[in-house]
Design a protein around this motif. Structure first.
Motif, PDB file in Angstrom:
ATOM      1  N   LEU A 269       0.829  -1.200   0.000  1.00 59.92           N
ATOM      2  CA  LEU A 269       0.000   0.000   0.000  1.00 59.92           C
ATOM      3  C   LEU A 269       0.867   1.256   0.000  1.00 59.92           C
ATOM      4  CD1 LEU A 269      -2.876   1.092   0.139  1.00 59.92           C
ATOM      5  CD2 LEU A 269      -2.731   0.984   2.627  1.00 59.92           C
ATOM      6  N   THR A 270       1.921   1.218   0.783  1.00 62.27           N
ATOM      7  CA  THR A 270       2.827   2.371   0.817  1.00 62.27           C
ATOM      8  C   THR A 270       3.505   2.582  -0.534  1.00 62.27           C
ATOM      9  OG1 THR A 270       3.238   1.979   3.167  1.00 62.27           O
ATOM     10  CG2 THR A 270       4.823   3.348   2.003  1.00 62.27           C
ATOM     11  N   LEU A 271       3.952   1.483  -1.169  1.00 63.06           N
ATOM     12  CA  LEU A 271       4.603   1.578  -2.468  1.00 63.06           C
ATOM     13  C   LEU A 271       3.630   2.098  -3.531  1.00 63.06           C
ATOM     14  CD1 LEU A 271       7.260   0.993  -3.947  1.00 63.06           C
ATOM     15  CD2 LEU A 271       6.403  -1.311  -4.425  1.00 63.06           C
ATOM     16  N   ALA A 272       2.382   1.633  -3.476  1.00 68.24           N
ATOM     17  CA  ALA A 272       1.396   2.093  -4.457  1.00 68.24           C
ATOM     18  C   ALA A 272       1.090   3.579  -4.281  1.00 68.24           C
ATOM     19  CB  ALA A 272       0.121   1.262  -4.332  1.00 68.24           C
ATOM     20  N   ARG A 273       0.972   4.018  -3.042  1.00 63.86           N
ATOM     21  CA  ARG A 273       0.682   5.440  -2.809  1.00 63.86           C
ATOM     22  C   ARG A 273       1.866   6.321  -3.222  1.00 63.86           C
ATOM     23  NH1 ARG A 273      -1.632   5.740   3.225  1.00 63.86           N
ATOM     24  NH2 ARG A 273      -1.745   7.962   2.683  1.00 63.86           N
ATOM     25  N   SER A 274       3.086   5.816  -3.002  1.00 62.29           N
ATOM     26  CA  SER A 274       4.255   6.607  -3.409  1.00 62.29           C
ATOM     27  C   SER A 274       4.383   6.716  -4.927  1.00 62.29           C
ATOM     28  CB  SER A 274       5.530   5.996  -2.828  1.00 62.29           C
ATOM     29  OG  SER A 274       5.742   4.701  -3.356  1.00 62.29           O
ATOM     30  N   SER A 275       3.835   5.750  -5.664  1.00 63.58           N
ATOM     31  CA  SER A 275       3.909   5.815  -7.130  1.00 63.58           C
ATOM     32  C   SER A 275       3.046   6.933  -7.709  1.00 63.58           C
ATOM     33  CB  SER A 275       3.483   4.462  -7.723  1.00 63.58           C
ATOM     34  OG  SER A 275       2.107   4.206  -7.448  1.00 63.58           O
ATOM     35  N   SER A 276       2.160   7.496  -6.904  1.00 67.57           N
ATOM     36  CA  SER A 276       1.323   8.589  -7.400  1.00 67.57           C
ATOM     37  C   SER A 276       2.104   9.879  -7.587  1.00 67.57           C
ATOM     38  CB  SER A 276       0.163   8.830  -6.432  1.00 67.57           C
ATOM     39  OG  SER A 276       0.647   9.272  -5.165  1.00 67.57           O
ATOM     40  N   ASP A 277       3.341   9.917  -7.078  1.00 72.99           N
ATOM     41  CA  ASP A 277       4.141  11.134  -7.227  1.00 72.99           C
ATOM     42  C   ASP A 277       4.513  11.392  -8.684  1.00 72.99           C
ATOM     43  OD1 ASP A 277       3.981  11.393  -4.503  1.00 72.99           O
ATOM     44  OD2 ASP A 277       5.912  10.420  -4.107  1.00 72.99           O
ATOM     45  N   GLU A 278       4.435  10.352  -9.541  1.00 72.33           N
ATOM     46  CA  GLU A 278       4.776  10.531 -10.945  1.00 72.33           C
ATOM     47  C   GLU A 278       3.687  11.283 -11.711  1.00 72.33           C
ATOM     48  OE1 GLU A 278       5.856   6.908 -12.776  1.00 72.33           O
ATOM     49  OE2 GLU A 278       7.359   6.350 -11.269  1.00 72.33           O
TER      50      GLU A 278
END
Length: 747
Positions: A518-527
């Motif tokens: 979940l943390t990795l998926a949310r961090s991918s939104s920075d792109e």
């Protein structure tokens, strides 16, 4: 006796001559005497004993009441009394004669007794020495008989026949009922020697005790060797274990050193047998003589399922569980059924072997259940080692986290099962618990490896065009759902409910298999380039995550609240985005920005305390409220309203929750209506301040009545005409929409 009649010499003539009576006595004297006599007679009680006896005597004599009889009655009675007295005197004379004869006889008897007494005294003097000698001989005879009885009783009780000792000590003689009877007798002799040691002559007691001790030691050694021999050929699969073995163990418990040595020998033998049976069950179940399924051609070796780790481990644990149950049931008859007797035997043995005590001040009690569990654990030592090696090898060579976690649940189930079966402190339970921790650690390692691999995969982390959750997260949630279903089906209600810290055993799994993804998926939104796209993307991620954990209370209790809080924040961001979209698309944003100086807020007062607030009459002088600009804003609003809801919904179409889109859009529309109501109020207030209310209303009505501008003139040209005429123009006429119309059109 008083006579009721006058005397014989009296006549009745005087009584019949009233002249004579009256001349001799006072008047009424005779009648008074008669009256007194009658009164006396009448007052006499016939219940008096003398009168009654007199009447009975007269009745028996048959005397008639005549004058003659009454005259002779006294004489007759006196004559009878005299006659009776004479007869009594005659009879007493006869009695006196008889008494004289008796006196003569008594004197003769006294003389005879004196003569006999003299003769007896002479005879006694002659027989006294003989009687004394006979009494001495009788006493000696009784003493001799008592000694003989004591000797016979001693020999019978304290001396064991040679044939019985041969049964007790000879290795050729079997251990049967006779052996135990002789052993019980020798133990009783040994115990009774304490009585002999308490006497004056202790030598006999010490000799007998030494002999009995030697015989008992030989008997226990024979019993020890016999039990070891029986253990080698003991078939625990037979439910009818020899009662002789059970009795031998109870007896041998009186020698704790030999008893524990037998248990050690038995545990080693069973360890070898069970290890061999486990090997056969793994590799050659059909020919395994001692394993479950031996001789059954339908049972395949466990190694055949080694390609499936879950089934392979489950089959091995099932075999171990079945063997443990069989072993326990077979050994219960040896330790639990006779536990009290074993405890008593060990207590007796500790008194004879004090060196067997670990702590002299601590009471040693035999616990049949504990001894049974310890023995079962020792029997399975070899199987446990083999089981550990194989499970660890299978887990290390497998890289599927879901399968690893299923193995963890399987191990947890068998850990609970073995805890009930052999106790919490058993070696087997410790083994299963360590394997459970090892497998869970391998599961967490696999999760970390997946996260590390995903962190370096730029393509997997790139958000899709529709802003849907990334594929790796969906796959992780799918695997997590399988894990949660597995956990839910393998535990009880007490494990599903969170503890005081709002955690349960599954929380650690969520931290390894859910939080990192979940943390990795949310961090991918920075792109993503825009804030709206980031909010939609993160919202879709959290919606998918919440949908995955919500059906499972043990997961949602710990992770649903933070997800819901994050979704609430994102919803506010989407609401602001949707609100700004409505303001910009409708052209209302320009008017609101122009009206900011006229809003009386606490922030404005704080920032500009000395600046004077503009007057509402000056509103018409603002560029945004000039006729041409205001007409343009009104036209933009009219063009926006027909498709406003559709455009707003389409603005959030990539949010994967229709209810959320509808809720956010409704709240944004409500905020837009409040903003429009503010603008409308400011316009009306400005017209009132300028004094153009009536004109504005009429003009507004005329403008509202022009549906399609059929006269071919624009509102700007008409306004110019009005200005040319020198009249004041109305803001309301140029911006005629009302809040009620807006709410109806956006509902």
């Amino acid at each position: 006796m008083t006579s009721y009649f006058p005397p014989n010499g009296s006549t009745s003539n005087g009584a019949n001559t009233p002249t004579a009576s009256s001349s001799l006595s006072p008047p009424m004297q005779r009648p008074n005497a008669l009256t007194n006599r009658l009164t006396t007679v009448l007052s006499a009680s016939y219940a008096d004993s003398d009168i009654r006896d007199s009447l009975e005597t007269l009745s028996l004599r048959g005397i008639h009441n005549t004058a003659e009889t009454r005259r002779q009655l006294r004489l007759d009675v006196q004559k009878e009394v005299v006659d009776c007295n004479a007869e009594i005197v005659k009879d007493f004379g006869k009695v006196a004669e008889q008494l004289r004869r008796i006196g003569t006889v008594v004197s003769t008897l006294n003389q005879t007794c004196d003569d006999m007494r003299k003769r007896i005294n002479l005879a006694k003097q002659d027989t006294t020495p003989v009687l004394e000698e006979a009494s001495t001989l009788m006493t000696q005879k009784k003493e001799t008989e008592t000694k003989q009885q004591l000797l016979e009783a001693f020999s019978k009780h304290f001396l064991v026949p040679e044939e019985d000792l041969l049964v007790l000590t000879s290795a050729e003689e079997p251990v049967d009922e006779r052996f135990f009877d002789v052993l019980a007798r020798v133990k009783q002799v040994h115990h009774d020697c304490e009585v002999l040691l308490g006497g004056e002559n202790q030598r006999l007691g010490m000799e007998v005790m030494e002999l009995s001790t030697r015989n008992l030691n030989s008997a226990y050694q024979k019993l020890y060797r016999w039990i070891q021999k029986e253990f080698r050929s003991l078939n625990l699969e037979d439910p009818r274990i020899s009662s002789t073995i059970r009795r031998a163990l109870r007896v041998l418990a009186e020698r704790p050193s030999l008893f524990h040595s037998c248990l050690d020998f038995f545990a080693e033998a069973r360890d070898y047998v069970l290890s061999d049976a486990f090997h056969y069950a793994l590799t050659d179940a059909v020919s395994g003589a001692n394993g479950p399924g031996a001789g059954d051609h339908t049972v395949k070796p466990i190694e055949f399922s080694a390609h499936d780790p879950l089934r392979y481990i489950g089959d091995m644990l099932a075999w171990v569980h079945s063997t443990t149950v069989s072993e326990r049931e077979a050994l219960e008859s040896l330790f639990v059924d006779d536990g009290d007797e074993l405890a008593r035997g060990i207590e007796v043995g500790l008194s004879s072997e004090p060196w067997s005590r670990i702590d002299e001040g601590q009471a040693v009690a035999f616990d049949g259940q504990k001894a049974l569990s310890d023995l079962v654990n020792r029997d399975l030592n070899g199987v446990s080692r083999s089981l550990r090696q194989r499970i660890e090898l299978v887990i290390q060579s497998h890289d599927d986290p879901v399968t690893c976690y299923k193995v963890v649940n399987l191990l947890s189930f068998y850990r609970t099962t073995f805890t009930r079966l052999v106790g919490e402190q058993s070696h087997l339970v410790d083994l299963i618990q360590s394997l459970e921790k090892f497998t869970l650690g391998h599961f967490e390692t696999l999760m970390r490896d997946q996260i590390s691999a995903l962190a370096g995969d730029h393509i997997a982390l790139t958000p899709s065009d529709d802003l849907s959750p990334p594929q790796f997260l969906l796959e992780a949630l799918g695997g997590l759902e399988v894990l949660m279903k597995t956990y839910e089906s393998s535990v009880g209600p007490e494990d599903l409910s969170p503890d005081a810290n709002n955690e349960n055993p599954f929380t650690s799994v969520l931290r390894a298999a859910f939080d990192p993804f979940l943390t990795l998926a949310r961090s991918s939104s920075d792109e993503l380039q825009t804030t709206t796209a980031q909010s939609i993307y993160r919202t879709n991620i959290l919606l998918a995550a919440r949908a995955a954990v919500s059906p499972f209370p043990f997961a949602s209790s710990t992770h649903a609240p933070p997800i819901s809080a994050a979704l609430s924040t994102l919803r506010n961001d989407l609401l602001d985005t949707q609100h700004q979209f409505l303001l910009e698309a409708s052209g209302l944003k320009t008017l609101l920005e122009a009206l900011e100086p006229f809003s009386d807020t606490a922030e404005d007062k704080t920032e500009k305390p000395d600046q004077q607030k503009p007057q509402l009459a000056d509103l018409a002088n603002l560029p945004a409220f000039q006729p041409e600009s205001l007409i343009t804003s009104s036209q933009q609003l009219d063009d926006f309203l027909p498709s406003a809801l559709m455009d707003a919904t389409d603005n959030l179409k990539r949010v994967q929750s229709l209810s959320l889109i509808q809720s956010v859009t409704e709240d944004a529309v409500e905020a837009f209506c409040r903003d429009f109501e503010f603008v409308e109020g400011m316009i009306i207030a400005a017209d009132e301040a300028r004094g153009t209310v009536d004109m504005g209303m009429e003009t507004g009505a005329s403008v509202s009545g022009r549906s399609g501008k059929s006269d071919g003139k624009t509102e700007a040209s008409e306004k110019e005409d009005e200005e040319g005429e020198g009249e004041k123009w109305s803001l309301r006429s140029l911006f005629p929409r009302t809040t009620g119309e807006i709410r109806v059109l956006l509902s």
